[in-house]
Scaffold this active site. Structure first.
Site, PDB file in Angstrom:
ATOM      1  N   LYS A  78       0.864  -1.183   0.000  1.00 24.14           N
ATOM      2  CA  LYS A  78       0.000   0.000   0.000  1.00 24.14           C
ATOM      3  C   LYS A  78       0.894   1.223   0.000  1.00 24.14           C
ATOM      4  O   LYS A  78       2.041   1.166   0.447  1.00 24.14           O
ATOM      5  CB  LYS A  78      -0.887   0.017   1.256  1.00 24.14           C
ATOM      6  CG  LYS A  78      -2.099   0.894   1.123  1.00 24.14           C
ATOM      7  CD  LYS A  78      -3.207   0.193   0.375  1.00 24.14           C
ATOM      8  CE  LYS A  78      -4.456   1.040   0.277  1.00 24.14           C
ATOM      9  NZ  LYS A  78      -5.580   0.262  -0.260  1.00 24.14           N
TER      10      LYS A  78
HETATM   11  P1  NAD Z   1     -12.847   7.793  -2.982  1.00 22.19           P
HETATM   12  O1  NAD Z   1     -11.811   8.800  -2.666  1.00 22.19           O
HETATM   13  O2  NAD Z   1     -13.275   7.618  -4.389  1.00 22.19           O
HETATM   14  O3  NAD Z   1     -14.155   8.071  -2.104  1.00 22.19           O
HETATM   15  C1  NAD Z   1     -14.101   8.219  -0.710  1.00 22.19           C
HETATM   16  C2  NAD Z   1     -15.477   8.655  -0.233  1.00 22.19           C
HETATM   17  O4  NAD Z   1     -15.482   8.666   1.198  1.00 22.19           O
HETATM   18  C3  NAD Z   1     -15.867  10.073  -0.667  1.00 22.19           C
HETATM   19  O5  NAD Z   1     -17.228  10.083  -1.053  1.00 22.19           O
HETATM   20  C4  NAD Z   1     -15.694  10.895   0.592  1.00 22.19           C
HETATM   21  O6  NAD Z   1     -16.543  12.038   0.638  1.00 22.19           O
HETATM   22  C5  NAD Z   1     -16.093   9.871   1.643  1.00 22.19           C
HETATM   23  N1  NAD Z   1     -15.629  10.227   2.984  1.00 22.19           N
HETATM   24  C6  NAD Z   1     -14.427  10.691   3.373  1.00 22.19           C
HETATM   25  N2  NAD Z   1     -14.435  10.943   4.686  1.00 22.19           N
HETATM   26  C7  NAD Z   1     -15.675  10.611   5.137  1.00 22.19           C
HETATM   27  C8  NAD Z   1     -16.296  10.648   6.402  1.00 22.19           C
HETATM   28  N3  NAD Z   1     -15.647  11.083   7.479  1.00 22.19           N
HETATM   29  N4  NAD Z   1     -17.605  10.240   6.494  1.00 22.19           N
HETATM   30  C9  NAD Z   1     -18.275   9.802   5.423  1.00 22.19           C
HETATM   31  N5  NAD Z   1     -17.726   9.738   4.177  1.00 22.19           N
HETATM   32  C10 NAD Z   1     -16.439  10.152   4.057  1.00 22.19           C
HETATM   33  O7  NAD Z   1     -12.285   6.410  -2.380  1.00 22.19           O
HETATM   34  P2  NAD Z   1     -12.683   4.925  -2.811  1.00 22.19           P
HETATM   35  O8  NAD Z   1     -11.709   4.450  -3.804  1.00 22.19           O
HETATM   36  O9  NAD Z   1     -14.131   4.858  -3.097  1.00 22.19           O
HETATM   37  O10 NAD Z   1     -12.356   4.113  -1.461  1.00 22.19           O
HETATM   38  C11 NAD Z   1     -13.297   4.026  -0.396  1.00 22.19           C
HETATM   39  C12 NAD Z   1     -12.899   2.893   0.532  1.00 22.19           C
HETATM   40  O11 NAD Z   1     -12.865   1.659  -0.203  1.00 22.19           O
HETATM   41  C13 NAD Z   1     -11.514   3.008   1.175  1.00 22.19           C
HETATM   42  O12 NAD Z   1     -11.530   2.450   2.464  1.00 22.19           O
HETATM   43  C14 NAD Z   1     -10.641   2.165   0.261  1.00 22.19           C
HETATM   44  O13 NAD Z   1      -9.464   1.702   0.908  1.00 22.19           O
HETATM   45  C15 NAD Z   1     -11.593   1.044  -0.041  1.00 22.19           C
HETATM   46  N6  NAD Z   1     -11.264   0.289  -1.252  1.00 22.19           N
HETATM   47  C16 NAD Z   1     -11.174   0.928  -2.453  1.00 22.19           C
HETATM   48  C17 NAD Z   1     -10.874   0.171  -3.588  1.00 22.19           C
HETATM   49  C18 NAD Z   1     -10.840   0.790  -4.973  1.00 22.19           C
HETATM   50  O14 NAD Z   1     -10.742   0.038  -5.944  1.00 22.19           O
HETATM   51  N7  NAD Z   1     -10.950   2.099  -5.125  1.00 22.19           N
HETATM   52  C19 NAD Z   1     -10.647  -1.215  -3.472  1.00 22.19           C
HETATM   53  C20 NAD Z   1     -10.780  -1.832  -2.226  1.00 22.19           C
HETATM   54  C21 NAD Z   1     -11.094  -1.059  -1.125  1.00 22.19           C
END
Ligand code: NAD
Length: 430
Positions: free
Chosen positions: A120
């Site tokens: 990561k």
């Molecule tokens: P992103 O940046 O596209 O979206 C993050 C979202 O979380 C945004 O809508 C933001 O407003 C919201 N957010 C931030 N702080 C917040 C809070 N305090 N309360 C409520 N909402 C809040 O990120 P993403 O890629 O969608 O990732 C989201 C989660 O999924 C993370 O934990 C990431 O590690 C996990 N994840 C992502 C992927 C991927 O392929 N992108 C894969 C596996 C896991």
């Protein structure tokens, strides 16, 4: 100080956990290690990261000041293949959070049986308000400084919070300048640059496939369900769209600006149009009512998808969650105290280790396509994704039922077991 302030809002329901993500992952790892009866002296080899790279990223921003950001790439374990994991751009990124997330990737790739290790990375930058050109300089600078440990057979970054296909395109380009054109050096790229069809939606789609598996087991008809989503970025917004395809009703959404609710249902496509295309605030979406962020946890629904940051489900909100099923789109959203509360309340939890694996599974497909300079059509990618997710759920469920474990315990045990087995077979230890 700034981090503590962010973690301690006035309403305790909305704070992040007081235990760190590293402590949460350590807890699950130790429990799996002990259940498997593995030797104590080898524990450290599999807990500590193999390599940690920490770099300084000084950038002069448009405010005229020099900002010094910190960038990390942590390679946790490579026994099963090249290191693999996302790059996070978020102000709360610190080395311990990245260590926790890197370790999760090691177990996640192992449970899904894809030939990668775990890694990561991230930068402690708040992307809100930054110009695209500034983000580009940060992404290129990070890649320049970690270039020696990255590569299609070494370590393959992907998007995570605060990064996206565009960020991966800049990183691929920067890597290409130093090493020659190498699309397989990152995944989650745009389609125009050898990205895979289906990658952008894959994590969200994978979560919904896991929900379908859980629903079949629990006798729930997905078309009759209501659901809520926390986080409306890549993962959350694709969960909302894939659930809509099943006929489910979205009744509340929260993001970093606040929360909205509608008993009549929120149209996922129109909300995407408002937030992602129009650049509007979630809380200003005209077809739903704004609610207190803390009240979001109490909205009755069949399934809740946390898809934002880690540590969002803890002892101050687990007792009030009004769902039957929770499918973890985010990494480490739930503390171990909350896990016990949810189990006592009979809430069925599909853990992050398997629930959000869809992203890395399709990243694997993207890497395979890039190595062959070949492309599969989207239906083929989605079919293969479904088959890997179903197999993974089935294996974890089987072990959970056989050994009287939760899905999370069973998933960690399978992951740790496979990584230890690969290390033994390589002759790293006996
Ligand atoms: P992103 O940046 O596209 O979206 C993050 C979202 O979380 C945004 O809508 C933001 O407003 C919201 N957010 C931030 N702080 C917040 C809070 N305090 N309360 C409520 N909402 C809040 O990120 P993403 O890629 O969608 O990732 C989201 C989660 O999924 C993370 O934990 C990431 O590690 C996990 N994840 C992502 C992927 C991927 O392929 N992108 C894969 C596996 C896991």
């Amino acid at each position: 100080m700034a981090t503590e302030a962010l973690r301690e809002p006035a309403d305790p329901r909305t704070r992040r956990a007081r235990v760190s993500e590293l402590e949460v992952v350590r807890h699950h790892f130790d429990r799996a290690w002990d259940s498997l009866g593995l030797s104590d002296d080898a524990r450290q080899i599999f807990w500590e990261p193999y390599r940690e790279v920490s770099v300084q990223i000084p950038i002069k921003l448009s405010d005229g000041a020099m900002h010094v950001f910190h960038g990390f790439r942590i390679q946790h374990n490579g026994a099963r293949g090249p290191y693999k994991g996302g790059m996070r751009f978020h102000p709360e990124v610190d080395i311990d959070e990245v260590r926790a997330l890197a370790s999760m990737m090691t177990w996640k790739t192992a449970v899904a049986s894809i030939p990668f290790g775990g890694a990561k990375g991230g930068v402690n930058v708040d992307t809100r308000g930054l110009k695209e050109e500034e983000l580009q300089r940060i992404a290129r600078s990070l890649l320049d400084k970690i270039d020696k440990v990255i590569g299609p057979n070494r370590d393959i970054p992907a998007p995570d919070i605060g990064t996206n296909a565009q960020t991966m395109a800049w990183m691929m380009d920067e890597y290409g300048k130093l090493n020659g054109h190498t699309p397989a050096c990152v995944t989650g790229k745009p389609i125009s640059l050898e990205g895979s069809y289906g990658r952008e939606a894959a994590t969200g789609r994978g979560c919904v496939i896991m929900f379908e598996e859980a629903a079949a087991r629990l006798g729930i008809d997905p078309a009759e369900t209501t659901f809520t989503v926390q986080g409306f970025g890549n993962v959350g917004s694709w969960i909302a769209r894939a659930m809509r395809e099943l006929g489910a009703k979205l009744v509340a959404v929260a993001d970093q600006d606040g929360a909205i609710r509608s008993e009549a249902g929120i149209d996922a496509d129109r909300l995407v149009e408002h937030v992602h295309v129009g650049g509007g605030k979630l809380t200003e979406y005209p077809e739903a009512e704004e609610i207190e962020t803390g009240d979001f946890y109490e909205v009755p629904c069949d399934v809740f998808f946390p898809a934002a940051l880690g540590g969002m489900v803890h002892e101050d909100n687990a007792p009030i969650l009004a769902c039957r099923v929770m499918v973890e789109g985010a990494n480490n959203p739930t503390t171990f105290a909350a896990d016990e509360i949810l189990a006592d309340r009979g809430i069925y939890v599909v853990p992050d280790l398997i629930a959000n694996a869809g992203g890395v599974v399709v990243s694997y497909f993207e890497w395979v396509q890039n190595l062959q300079h070949f492309r599969w059509e989207e239906p083929a990618v989605n079919d293969m994704l479904r088959s890997v997710m179903k197999r993974t759920f089935g294996e974890v469920l089987h072990r959970a039922e056989r050994d009287g474990r939760s899905l999370r315990e069973a998933a960690f045990e399978i992951g740790v077991d496979r990584v230890v087995e690969a290390s033994r077979t390589r002759g790293y230890f006996s």
